[in-house]
Design a protein around this motif. Sequence first.
Motif, PDB file in Angstrom:
ATOM      1  N   SER A   1       0.872  -1.214  -0.057  1.00 57.31           N
ATOM      2  CA  SER A   1      -0.073   0.230  -0.222  1.00 57.31           C
ATOM      3  C   SER A   1       0.674   1.285  -0.034  1.00 57.31           C
ATOM      4  O   SER A   1       1.600   1.394   0.934  1.00 57.31           O
ATOM      5  N   VAL A   2       0.572   2.074  -1.142  1.00 61.66           N
ATOM      6  CA  VAL A   2       1.427   3.355  -1.118  1.00 61.66           C
ATOM      7  C   VAL A   2       0.715   4.652  -0.806  1.00 61.66           C
ATOM      8  O   VAL A   2      -0.261   4.762  -1.636  1.00 61.66           O
ATOM      9  N   ILE A   3       1.198   5.385  -0.144  1.00 60.73           N
ATOM     10  CA  ILE A   3       0.444   6.736   0.213  1.00 60.73           C
ATOM     11  C   ILE A   3       1.209   7.880  -0.517  1.00 60.73           C
ATOM     12  O   ILE A   3       2.494   8.020  -0.150  1.00 60.73           O
ATOM     13  N   THR A   4       0.740   8.417  -1.588  1.00 65.35           N
ATOM     14  CA  THR A   4       1.326   9.427  -2.412  1.00 65.35           C
ATOM     15  C   THR A   4       0.565  10.517  -3.042  1.00 65.35           C
ATOM     16  O   THR A   4      -0.619  10.355  -3.027  1.00 65.35           O
ATOM     17  N   LEU A   5       1.189  11.765  -3.203  1.00 60.91           N
ATOM     18  CA  LEU A   5       0.633  12.623  -4.204  1.00 60.91           C
ATOM     19  C   LEU A   5       0.595  12.338  -5.518  1.00 60.91           C
ATOM     20  O   LEU A   5      -0.005  13.150  -6.252  1.00 60.91           O
ATOM     21  N   PHE A   6       1.129  11.340  -5.708  1.00 62.59           N
ATOM     22  CA  PHE A   6       1.114  11.171  -7.517  1.00 62.59           C
ATOM     23  C   PHE A   6       0.788   9.496  -7.629  1.00 62.59           C
ATOM     24  O   PHE A   6       1.908   8.807  -7.864  1.00 62.59           O
ATOM     25  N   PRO A   7      -0.464   9.220  -7.212  1.00 66.49           N
ATOM     26  CA  PRO A   7      -0.770   7.652  -7.459  1.00 66.49           C
ATOM     27  C   PRO A   7      -0.422   7.276  -8.995  1.00 66.49           C
ATOM     28  O   PRO A   7      -0.394   5.968  -9.157  1.00 66.49           O
ATOM     29  N   ASP A   8      -0.426   8.226  -9.839  1.00 65.76           N
ATOM     30  CA  ASP A   8      -0.307   7.559 -11.182  1.00 65.76           C
ATOM     31  C   ASP A   8       0.773   7.285 -11.407  1.00 65.76           C
ATOM     32  O   ASP A   8       1.097   6.509 -12.817  1.00 65.76           O
ATOM     33  N   ALA A   9       1.939   7.606 -10.694  1.00 70.08           N
ATOM     34  CA  ALA A   9       3.238   6.967 -10.953  1.00 70.08           C
ATOM     35  C   ALA A   9       3.371   5.296 -10.802  1.00 70.08           C
ATOM     36  O   ALA A   9       4.319   4.964 -11.000  1.00 70.08           O
ATOM     37  N   PHE A  10       2.254   5.066 -10.150  1.00 68.31           N
ATOM     38  CA  PHE A  10       2.379   3.565  -9.991  1.00 68.31           C
ATOM     39  C   PHE A  10       1.426   2.678 -10.998  1.00 68.31           C
ATOM     40  O   PHE A  10       0.419   3.324 -11.288  1.00 68.31           O
ATOM     41  N   PRO A  11       1.684   1.797 -11.235  1.00 69.23           N
ATOM     42  CA  PRO A  11       2.812   0.640 -10.930  1.00 69.23           C
ATOM     43  C   PRO A  11       4.268   0.999 -11.417  1.00 69.23           C
ATOM     44  O   PRO A  11       5.313   0.629 -10.985  1.00 69.23           O
ATOM     45  N   GLY A  12       4.406   1.889 -12.417  1.00 71.55           N
ATOM     46  CA  GLY A  12       5.637   2.325 -13.141  1.00 71.55           C
ATOM     47  C   GLY A  12       6.558   1.139 -13.550  1.00 71.55           C
ATOM     48  O   GLY A  12       5.772   0.016 -14.155  1.00 71.55           O
ATOM     49  N   VAL A  13       7.663   1.073 -13.082  1.00 69.17           N
ATOM     50  CA  VAL A  13       8.395  -0.037 -13.697  1.00 69.17           C
ATOM     51  C   VAL A  13       8.008  -1.333 -12.898  1.00 69.17           C
ATOM     52  O   VAL A  13       8.284  -2.310 -13.455  1.00 69.17           O
ATOM     53  N   LEU A  14       7.159  -1.186 -11.955  1.00 66.96           N
ATOM     54  CA  LEU A  14       6.789  -2.581 -11.125  1.00 66.96           C
ATOM     55  C   LEU A  14       5.921  -3.111 -12.008  1.00 66.96           C
ATOM     56  O   LEU A  14       5.528  -4.244 -11.779  1.00 66.96           O
ATOM     57  N   GLY A  15       5.433  -2.630 -12.989  1.00 69.54           N
ATOM     58  CA  GLY A  15       4.375  -3.477 -13.850  1.00 69.54           C
ATOM     59  C   GLY A  15       4.916  -3.816 -15.066  1.00 69.54           C
ATOM     60  O   GLY A  15       4.370  -4.454 -15.893  1.00 69.54           O
ATOM     61  N   HIS A  16       6.383  -3.970 -15.048  1.00 66.17           N
ATOM     62  CA  HIS A  16       7.089  -4.532 -16.102  1.00 66.17           C
ATOM     63  C   HIS A  16       7.840  -5.652 -15.630  1.00 66.17           C
ATOM     64  O   HIS A  16       8.041  -5.831 -14.396  1.00 66.17           O
ATOM     65  N   SER A  17       8.290  -6.652 -16.516  1.00 64.36           N
ATOM     66  CA  SER A  17       9.289  -7.735 -16.291  1.00 64.36           C
ATOM     67  C   SER A  17       8.616  -8.775 -15.235  1.00 64.36           C
ATOM     68  O   SER A  17       7.634  -8.864 -15.305  1.00 64.36           O
ATOM     69  N   LEU A  18       9.642  -9.325 -14.348  1.00 63.04           N
ATOM     70  CA  LEU A  18       9.081 -10.189 -13.396  1.00 63.04           C
ATOM     71  C   LEU A  18       7.871  -9.565 -12.537  1.00 63.04           C
ATOM     72  O   LEU A  18       7.175 -10.538 -12.010  1.00 63.04           O
ATOM     73  N   THR A  19       8.228  -8.425 -11.902  1.00 62.63           N
ATOM     74  CA  THR A  19       7.337  -7.844 -11.088  1.00 62.63           C
ATOM     75  C   THR A  19       5.862  -7.794 -11.487  1.00 62.63           C
ATOM     76  O   THR A  19       4.875  -7.701 -10.970  1.00 62.63           O
ATOM     77  N   GLY A  20       6.094  -7.419 -12.823  1.00 61.35           N
ATOM     78  CA  GLY A  20       4.758  -7.113 -13.395  1.00 61.35           C
ATOM     79  C   GLY A  20       3.970  -8.326 -13.949  1.00 61.35           C
ATOM     80  O   GLY A  20       2.753  -8.349 -13.466  1.00 61.35           O
ATOM     81  N   THR A  21       4.925  -9.448 -14.104  1.00 62.23           N
ATOM     82  CA  THR A  21       4.118 -10.682 -14.367  1.00 62.23           C
ATOM     83  C   THR A  21       3.499 -11.314 -13.095  1.00 62.23           C
ATOM     84  O   THR A  21       2.335 -11.827 -13.058  1.00 62.23           O
TER      85      THR A  21
END
Length: 257
Positions: free
Chosen positions: A35-55
């Motif tokens: 869970s991430v609390i942020t002023l910029f929620p659209d920055a996520f998933p970012g790179v986390l949505g790619h490669s092994l973490t994205g899969t």
Amino acid sequence: MTELTRSHGKKSIRASLQPRDLMAETTPAHAWLASVITLFPDAFPGVLGHSLTGTALKEGLWSLETTDLRRFGLTKHRNVDAPPAGGGAGLVLRPDVVGAAIDAARVPGPLVYLSPRGAPFTQDTARRWAAGPGVTLLCGRFEGVDQRVIDHYDITEVSLGDFVLTGGEIAAQAMLDATVRLLPGVLGNAASVEEESFSNGLLEHPQFTKPAEWQGRTVPPVLTSGDHAKVAAWRRAESEALTRDRRPDLWARYRPD
């Protein structure tokens, strides 16, 4: 492409699914949750949505929720900050705003504020987080967060390194990447985790692959000898040499004088 759902300022993120992805259509209740609390929620998933973490996100091995701090802002302008008490430059995130966001977003597991004054994030930190049910990350901005929030919620402060970023979002993605890859089933070869840097207190040994010769440089003969004991000994010696030369702090802990 990601599918987003919003509820009370919270955004759940998972990969959009095709008909063949029926097993991934719902995230298991036991899946590791960030869970991430942020002023910029659209920055996520970012790179986390790619490669092994994205899969892994697509397959439901972990899940990600973002909470927009601005949704808890005050007045019609959704203000989230105020000048620092005692004067000084910049602005500080208000405790009433941040507290409301934490109450709405917190999940089981550590509650962490990403701060340059925090304890260093290490491989051991990632292991501890991965062994639990999840983590809540608070991304700071401006001059930081009112200390009363940190004290009230007993928040752990963690730093990505000895430098200052404009906010905690990049640090959050880096820390989540390091943690998610340790979750069961995320890496195709579990042995990769056991042999990489910091897994045994040392930096990882050099890696080689095909071709056998490139630009006049050859693969060390021991690696093609077929003698597993000699290969293991060579890799250990190289790891020790690299650690001693590049990270004397790690070397002192591994092999104190």
